[in-house]
Each structure stands twice: as structure tokens, then as C-alpha cells.
Scaffold this motif. Sequence first.
Motif, PDB file in Angstrom:
ATOM      1  N   ARG A  58       2.802  -1.768   8.750  1.00 31.31           N
ATOM      2  CA  ARG A  58       2.184  -2.538   7.673  1.00 31.31           C
ATOM      3  C   ARG A  58       3.073  -2.580   6.442  1.00 31.31           C
ATOM      4  O   ARG A  58       3.153  -3.591   5.747  1.00 31.31           O
ATOM      5  CB  ARG A  58       0.816  -1.940   7.333  1.00 31.31           C
ATOM      6  CG  ARG A  58      -0.218  -2.085   8.430  1.00 31.31           C
ATOM      7  CD  ARG A  58      -0.482  -3.555   8.780  1.00 31.31           C
ATOM      8  NE  ARG A  58      -1.182  -4.260   7.734  1.00 31.31           N
ATOM      9  CZ  ARG A  58      -2.503  -4.398   7.697  1.00 31.31           C
ATOM     10  NH1 ARG A  58      -3.249  -3.879   8.662  1.00 31.31           N
ATOM     11  NH2 ARG A  58      -3.071  -5.064   6.719  1.00 31.31           N
ATOM     12  N   LEU A  59       3.739  -1.471   6.157  1.00 31.40           N
ATOM     13  CA  LEU A  59       4.676  -1.459   5.042  1.00 31.40           C
ATOM     14  C   LEU A  59       5.822  -2.436   5.288  1.00 31.40           C
ATOM     15  O   LEU A  59       6.232  -3.175   4.384  1.00 31.40           O
ATOM     16  CB  LEU A  59       5.220  -0.048   4.835  1.00 31.40           C
ATOM     17  CG  LEU A  59       4.288   0.969   4.175  1.00 31.40           C
ATOM     18  CD1 LEU A  59       4.915   2.359   4.208  1.00 31.40           C
ATOM     19  CD2 LEU A  59       3.978   0.562   2.735  1.00 31.40           C
ATOM     20  N   ALA A  60       6.335  -2.430   6.510  1.00 35.76           N
ATOM     21  CA  ALA A  60       7.436  -3.333   6.854  1.00 35.76           C
ATOM     22  C   ALA A  60       7.008  -4.799   6.770  1.00 35.76           C
ATOM     23  O   ALA A  60       7.829  -5.679   6.477  1.00 35.76           O
ATOM     24  CB  ALA A  60       7.946  -3.022   8.261  1.00 35.76           C
ATOM     25  N   ALA A  61       5.708  -5.051   7.011  1.00 34.96           N
ATOM     26  CA  ALA A  61       5.191  -6.423   6.953  1.00 34.96           C
ATOM     27  C   ALA A  61       4.862  -6.851   5.528  1.00 34.96           C
ATOM     28  O   ALA A  61       4.431  -7.991   5.307  1.00 34.96           O
ATOM     29  CB  ALA A  61       3.954  -6.545   7.840  1.00 34.96           C
ATOM     30  N   GLY A  62       5.016  -5.941   4.567  1.00 40.90           N
ATOM     31  CA  GLY A  62       4.759  -6.289   3.172  1.00 40.90           C
ATOM     32  C   GLY A  62       3.387  -5.933   2.663  1.00 40.90           C
ATOM     33  O   GLY A  62       3.067  -6.190   1.499  1.00 40.90           O
ATOM     34  N   ASP A  63       2.548  -5.343   3.512  1.00 39.21           N
ATOM     35  CA  ASP A  63       1.204  -4.921   3.082  1.00 39.21           C
ATOM     36  C   ASP A  63       1.313  -3.511   2.501  1.00 39.21           C
ATOM     37  O   ASP A  63       0.936  -2.526   3.134  1.00 39.21           O
ATOM     38  CB  ASP A  63       0.246  -4.953   4.271  1.00 39.21           C
ATOM     39  CG  ASP A  63      -1.213  -4.818   3.844  1.00 39.21           C
ATOM     40  OD1 ASP A  63      -1.459  -4.525   2.657  1.00 39.21           O
ATOM     41  OD2 ASP A  63      -2.090  -4.989   4.700  1.00 39.21           O
ATOM     42  N   VAL A  64       1.826  -3.430   1.286  1.00 39.34           N
ATOM     43  CA  VAL A  64       2.147  -2.139   0.684  1.00 39.34           C
ATOM     44  C   VAL A  64       0.896  -1.307   0.419  1.00 39.34           C
ATOM     45  O   VAL A  64       0.866  -0.104   0.728  1.00 39.34           O
ATOM     46  CB  VAL A  64       2.948  -2.336  -0.623  1.00 39.34           C
ATOM     47  CG1 VAL A  64       3.245  -0.982  -1.275  1.00 39.34           C
ATOM     48  CG2 VAL A  64       4.239  -3.087  -0.337  1.00 39.34           C
ATOM     49  N   ALA A  65      -0.132  -1.918  -0.139  1.00 39.51           N
ATOM     50  CA  ALA A  65      -1.332  -1.170  -0.508  1.00 39.51           C
ATOM     51  C   ALA A  65      -1.966  -0.486   0.708  1.00 39.51           C
ATOM     52  O   ALA A  65      -2.285   0.705   0.669  1.00 39.51           O
ATOM     53  CB  ALA A  65      -2.338  -2.089  -1.176  1.00 39.51           C
TER      54      ALA A  65
END
Length: 226
Positions: A58-65
Motif C-alpha cells: 500500500r505504501l508503494a502504491a501511494g496510500d501512505v495513510a
Amino acid sequence: MYAFLLAVHAVIGGLALLSFWSAGLARKGGTTHRLAGRTFLLAMIGIGATALPMALLRLAAGDVAFGVFMLYLFLITATACLNAWLAIRWRGDWRRYHGPWHRALAWLNLAAAVALLAYGLQRGAVLLSGFSAVGLYAGVQMLRAAARGEQPRWWLHAHYSGMLGAGVATHIAFLGIGLGRLLPAYAGSAQMLAWFGPLATAVVIGWRLRRRYGAGPERAAADPLA
């Protein structure tokens, strides 16, 4: 890959919920309690093994939160499970249990909680900011337990506190994350209750357990992981 991990995660999560309540409702120290407790902790290992790569994806996909919160939830849940397990395994060795690893893990929880609080405040995310209190509380309690020295039935308190903490994380993941994705209408105040309801319930149960087991001579108890 993420969809596959999510499916496996959900199945293991269901097993964790079932075994948690089986252990909680069974006679303490009995065969059912020990078997369900072992099953729950093994299921939590599976949950962690799927949650960590899911968070990184998810972090790699840009969903940081979401990725940040998943990593935080992974840390506090792993801490609770480790405390619950080692409290039983090392119940005859207070110094070993409260060794350097214990203090390092406590400080790691505190650092992660402060970081989550700062991130949540910066984004205006109430849930992220609010759940930083869990890591703060866990870290402070671990350091306080180490500073107090050996107490009667210290291992029992550490065990049920850890199991409650892991159980809270399991219920939050199901009610606050999983159910919300299955039922999009499940939002607002109802979802907020799903996040903080298990935490409030655990506080009440923990208070009752402390009143029941918090004083008096130590009693022998069967090892639920033996």
C-alpha cells in the motif's frame, strides 16, 4: 499479490477471532483454554506475516495513510502477542522477561506512537491521532512494569494484558477496516464506534481481571503454550 494476501489475511483473521473468544470463555488453564490460546497466537503470526507485506504494498502504491497505520498496528499487535507468550514461557524468570529486549520494544512502541500522533495531527486524521494513545500506553506500562520490580503474579497480568491487546487489534481490523470495506455504508459514527469500542471493552475487562488476579499469593497455572 495484494488481493491474494488480503484473502489469506481475512481467513486467518476469522480463525483468530474464533480462537480468541474460545480461549476467553473457556476455563482458565484447561485443555480448551490452552489449545485455543495456542491457536490464537499461531493465527496472529499468520496475520502479521500477511499484514506486513500488505502495508508495504500500500505504501508503494501511494496510500501512505493506510500503509503507515498498518505498520503501526503490526508493531503494537506483535508486541502484545510477544508479551502474552513470553510471560507464560518465562513466568519463573522475571529478569529474563524484563530484559533489554523488553525495554527496547517499549521504547519502539513509544517512538512509533509519537510519530503516528504527529502524522495524524498533520493530516487532521482523528483515528490516527487517537490510536497513537495505544502505543503510548503500551510503552509506558512496559517500562513501569520493569521499574516496579518483581510483583506477585506479574506474569499473569502480562499474559492477559497481552492477549487483550492482541484481541483488540483483531476486532478493530475486522470491525473498523474489513467490515467497512465490505459494507461501504458502514461509516461515520458507527465506524468510529467499531474502532474505539473494542478498546473501551478491553479496558473494562482488564480492570476486572486486575481486581480478580491483581493481589494475593501466586497460584500455579498451566502453561497454555506447553
